[in-house]
Design a protein around this motif. Structure first.
Motif, short mmCIF file in Angstrom:
data_model
loop_
_atom_site.label_atom_id
_atom_site.label_comp_id
_atom_site.label_asym_id
_atom_site.label_seq_id
_atom_site.Cartn_x
_atom_site.Cartn_y
_atom_site.Cartn_z
N LEU A 169 -56.69 50.33 9.32
CA LEU A 169 -57.93 51.09 9.11
C LEU A 169 -58.81 51.02 10.36
N LYS A 170 -58.89 49.87 10.97
CA LYS A 170 -59.66 49.71 12.20
C LYS A 170 -59.14 50.65 13.29
N LYS A 171 -57.82 50.66 13.43
CA LYS A 171 -57.21 51.52 14.44
C LYS A 171 -57.58 52.99 14.20
N LYS A 172 -57.51 53.40 12.94
CA LYS A 172 -57.83 54.78 12.59
C LYS A 172 -59.29 55.11 12.89
N MET A 173 -60.19 54.21 12.51
CA MET A 173 -61.62 54.47 12.69
C MET A 173 -62.02 54.44 14.16
N LEU A 174 -61.36 53.61 14.94
CA LEU A 174 -61.67 53.55 16.37
C LEU A 174 -61.05 54.72 17.12
N GLY A 175 -60.08 55.38 16.50
CA GLY A 175 -59.46 56.55 17.11
C GLY A 175 -58.65 56.23 18.35
N VAL A 176 -57.96 55.09 18.33
CA VAL A 176 -57.16 54.68 19.49
C VAL A 176 -55.67 54.84 19.18
N GLU A 177 -54.91 55.12 20.22
CA GLU A 177 -53.46 55.25 20.05
C GLU A 177 -52.81 53.89 19.82
N GLU A 178 -53.36 52.88 20.47
CA GLU A 178 -52.88 51.51 20.30
C GLU A 178 -54.09 50.61 20.01
N ASP A 219 -59.99 45.16 20.96
CA ASP A 219 -60.64 46.23 20.19
C ASP A 219 -61.28 45.74 18.89
N ILE A 220 -60.85 44.60 18.38
CA ILE A 220 -61.18 44.26 16.98
C ILE A 220 -62.61 43.80 16.78
N TYR A 221 -63.33 43.50 17.87
CA TYR A 221 -64.70 43.01 17.70
C TYR A 221 -65.74 44.13 17.79
N SER A 241 -47.03 33.70 18.61
CA SER A 241 -46.22 34.08 17.45
C SER A 241 -47.05 34.11 16.18
N LEU A 242 -47.98 33.15 16.05
CA LEU A 242 -48.87 33.15 14.89
C LEU A 242 -49.82 34.35 14.92
N ASN A 243 -50.31 34.68 16.08
CA ASN A 243 -51.21 35.83 16.21
C ASN A 243 -50.52 37.12 15.79
N GLU A 244 -49.27 37.27 16.19
CA GLU A 244 -48.49 38.45 15.81
C GLU A 244 -48.28 38.50 14.30
N LYS A 245 -48.03 37.34 13.70
CA LYS A 245 -47.81 37.30 12.25
C LYS A 245 -49.08 37.66 11.49
N TYR A 246 -50.21 37.13 11.91
CA TYR A 246 -51.45 37.34 11.17
C TYR A 246 -52.00 38.75 11.33
N TYR A 247 -51.87 39.34 12.52
CA TYR A 247 -52.46 40.66 12.75
C TYR A 247 -51.50 41.82 12.48
N GLY A 248 -50.22 41.54 12.40
CA GLY A 248 -49.27 42.54 11.94
C GLY A 248 -48.80 43.53 12.98
N PRO A 249 -47.92 44.45 12.57
CA PRO A 249 -47.25 45.36 13.50
C PRO A 249 -48.16 46.39 14.14
N VAL A 250 -49.29 46.70 13.53
CA VAL A 250 -50.16 47.71 14.11
C VAL A 250 -50.89 47.18 15.34
N MET A 251 -51.00 45.86 15.45
CA MET A 251 -51.74 45.25 16.56
C MET A 251 -50.84 45.00 17.76
N ILE A 252 -51.30 45.40 18.94
CA ILE A 252 -50.64 45.01 20.18
C ILE A 252 -51.12 43.60 20.51
N SER A 253 -50.26 42.64 20.36
CA SER A 253 -50.64 41.24 20.60
C SER A 253 -50.56 40.96 22.10
N ASP A 254 -51.65 41.27 22.78
CA ASP A 254 -51.69 41.19 24.24
C ASP A 254 -51.29 39.79 24.73
#
Length: 637
Positions: free
Chosen positions: A325-334, A339-341, A526-539
């Motif tokens: 939902l955050k991604k959609k509202m921010l209107g970003v491709e990635e 971005d999350i703050y 690895s934990l960050n990727e698990k918690y934020y999921g596939p939609v997040m680019i875990s920089d």
């Protein structure tokens, strides 16, 4: 020293550095000028009107009276040490030992609190630095001269203890004594206890190095979209992540963590030293793990920690849905971690005067009853709170008190919505101290962080409900819903992620595995990727985030923010739905309980059973309902 005294002090100071109260904000670039023009600004403490400064003269009218208590504490400590081996041969002697200990610690706490709060308001004052140093030395002397008490009580036979506990004169001390006996198998000989007490300054070395290192690191200057150079610091980092200009927040994110990476080996050695120390002390006390040592010593079953991680992991799809939902509202491709703050909706962010903030807090906490709000008003008007920042004032916010003083609250008020929430949060601590000190003897007046953060976050939740119900526009409701979801993300999900990381690295060290920088980065990413999921680019940069979290230097601490958030969600709901019935139960069985029983039992009496996963499950339901409501409002636009 009472454990809760230091816990509440330490926790509250660090709240903002890890973003617990709220990490959602506003565009600093957009409203900064307006806010700066509206808010009071004081160069030094003498410029601040008296009504906005706490009155430490309520503790001691002058330094001479403080000097008397410093001397008295040392004298009582030396006298107490002479009783070793003599005081607990009978029920009467045991009571005298505890009474003498309580009298000593009341003097100790009062003198210690005064010296450090004086310094916190004027940290560059050399005379006050000397006062705090003297208080620290007095505290070490007191600890060394009282360390024999628990081992000596633990040596009593089960038969003798049971006989003592049946005596009415020890009724108020039952839990204190029983708790020592409960930990008997983990209590060492008197000589070993004295040795561990003397080693406590060494145990704090990793934390001290971390604080000095993070303080000394210089971050580069960044350039905004208009070519203006902006200073990047540890304290303003999140204001840049909240910036509505993506390039500004991306640049701040990359430069911040690239700078930390230059020191990654030092950070790894420092955190590794903390972990090794925790495991050493746990092994010395015959615990199976540092986690067990931390939890069981506070009478919290280890299953509470494990089921928190397990239950939150089961509901991670909700977190992933929120990120989508955050991604959609921010209107970003990635969607990236930088971005999350940034807020997904803008509302007018005018400066909120402290007088207006007081009204909002009192109005928001009205559901807790007239008695509760009358004490709040007293605190606002009678010198409990230190309001405005100055250059030499300690940052952040906290509540601190001793048994023989009213509570005190330190703020650095800037007039934001988050600052209003912080007032409610810290006054939650203050009210728990107030009720406990008025209803418990000294020996059971402290309370662990496991229950302390429940009172504070319950206040935040009630304040949020009042603000949401009072919202006049759809846009403001969307903002508040997102704010609430951010509180869930930063407190329930994020602190559980931290807790899981902490458990994993302690287990790695127990197995003899290296905790070098690359190993820590791999576990964290690895934990960050698990918690934020596939939609997040875990920089890649986020792999260094562990290096900036101060709470990793307080053993198995952060999980309690998540459990407290779940408990407070349940209790706030009960207050709103049941009214006075719930208020009375919470006030009498929780806010006034101190450490008269174990924290799980106290919360159960208040209306929430943290020995089960039910409160976490119920909190996840509230998270889902909030997410549903936000999606519904957005679909109507």
């Amino acid at each position: 020293m009472k454990k809760s005294l230091l816990i509440i002090f330490t926790v509250s100071i660090l709240l903002f550095s890890i973003g617990i109260v709220s990490e959602v904000g506003y565009s600093a670039e957009k409203v900064y000028a307006e806010k700066e023009a509206a808010k009071p600004s004081y160069k030094n403490r003498s410029e601040i009107p008296e009504q906005y400064k706490w009155k430490l003269e309520h503790i001691y009218p002058n330094q001479q009276e403080w000097e008397k208590d410093i001397k008295k504490a040392i004298e009582l400590a030396n006298k107490f040490a002479k009783y070793e081996g003599k005081l607990i041969k009978s029920q009467k002697m045991l009571k005298k030992a505890i009474d003498d200990y309580s009298n000593l610690m009341r003097v100790h706490d009062k003198a210690y609190v005064y010296a450090h709060m004086m310094l916190d308001a004027n940290s560059s004052n050399a005379k006050l630095q000397d006062l705090a140093d003297r208080a620290d030395k007095m505290s070490v002397s007191v600890r060394e001269n009282t360390s024999w008490l628990s081992p000596e009580i633990a040596e009593l036979s089960k038969k003798k203890i049971n006989t003592y506990l049946r005596d009415e004169s020890l009724t108020d001390y039952n839990y204190f004594i029983s708790n020592i006996i409960r930990k008997k198998s983990h209590t060492l000989s008197k000589n070993m206890e004295e040795l561990l007490a003397q080693s406590s300054p060494l145990a704090s070395t990793p934390k001290n190095i971390f604080e000095m290192l993070t303080k000394d690191i210089q971050f580069p200057v960044i350039t905004d979209k208009d070519g203006k150079e902006l200073e990047l610091t540890r304290s303003n980092f999140f204001s840049y992540l909240e910036n509505d200009n993506r390039e500004v927040r991306k640049k701040a994110f990359q430069l911040y963590y690239e700078t930390l990476k230059k020191y990654q080996d030092t950070f790894a050695q420092t955190l590794g030293g903390e972990v090794k120390g925790n495991n050493f002390y746990a092994k010395a006390r015959k615990y199976e793990s540092a986690m067990e040592g931390s939890l069981i010593s506070n009478n919290v079953p280890t299953k509470v920690y494990d089921q928190l991680i397990e239950t939150v992991n089961q509901h991670l799809p909700l977190m992933h849905r929120y990120m989508a939902l955050k991604k959609k509202m921010l209107g970003v491709e990635e969607l990236h971690m930088y971005d999350i703050y940034t807020p997904i909706v803008q509302v007018e962010q005018n400066y909120i005067s402290f007088e207006e903030a007081k009204k909002r807090v009192i109005e928001g906490l009205k559901p807790l009853g007239e008695e509760y709000t009358s004490v709040l008003k007293k605190g606002f008007e009678e010198g409990w709170i230190d309001v405005y920042p100055t250059k030499d004032k300690r940052g952040g916010a906290y509540q601190w008190s001793s048994y023989d003083t009213h509570p005190y609250v330190l703020l650095n008020y800037e007039g934001t919505r988050d600052d209003v929430s912080t007032i409610a949060h810290e006054l939650g601590h203050a009210m728990q101290s107030y009720y406990t000190n008025n209803n418990q003897p000294y020996i059971s007046s402290g309370y662990p962080i496991f229950t302390a953060e429940v009172a504070s976050t319950m206040n935040e939740q009630l304040l949020w409900h009042n603000e949401y119900n009072s919202a006049k526009t759809k846009q403001e409701k969307i903002y508040l819903l997102n704010q609430r979801l951010e509180n869930f993300r930063t407190t329930l999900f994020r602190q559980t992620q931290f807790a899981e990381f902490e458990k994993m690295i302690h287990e790695k060290d127990q197995k003899g595995e290296s905790l070098n920088a690359e190993a820590l980065k791999k576990v964290y990413k690895s934990l960050n990727e698990k918690y934020y999921g596939p939609v997040m680019i875990s920089d890649e940069e986020i792999a260094m985030e562990w290096a900036r979290i101060p709470h990793f230097y307080s053993s198995f601490y952060v999980y309690q923010y998540a459990t407290s958030f779940a408990a407070s969600t349940a209790l706030a709901k009960q207050v709103l739905e049941e009214g006075e019935t719930a208020v009375s139960r919470i006030r009498n069985n929780f806010l006034s309980a101190g450490s008269s029983d174990d924290p799980i039992s106290i919360l159960k009496e208040a209306g929430v059973d943290m020995s089960t996963a039910a409160p976490i499950e119920e909190t996840m339901t509230v998270f889902k309902e909030t997410l549903d409501e936000l999606e519904k409002l957005l679909s109507e636009e």
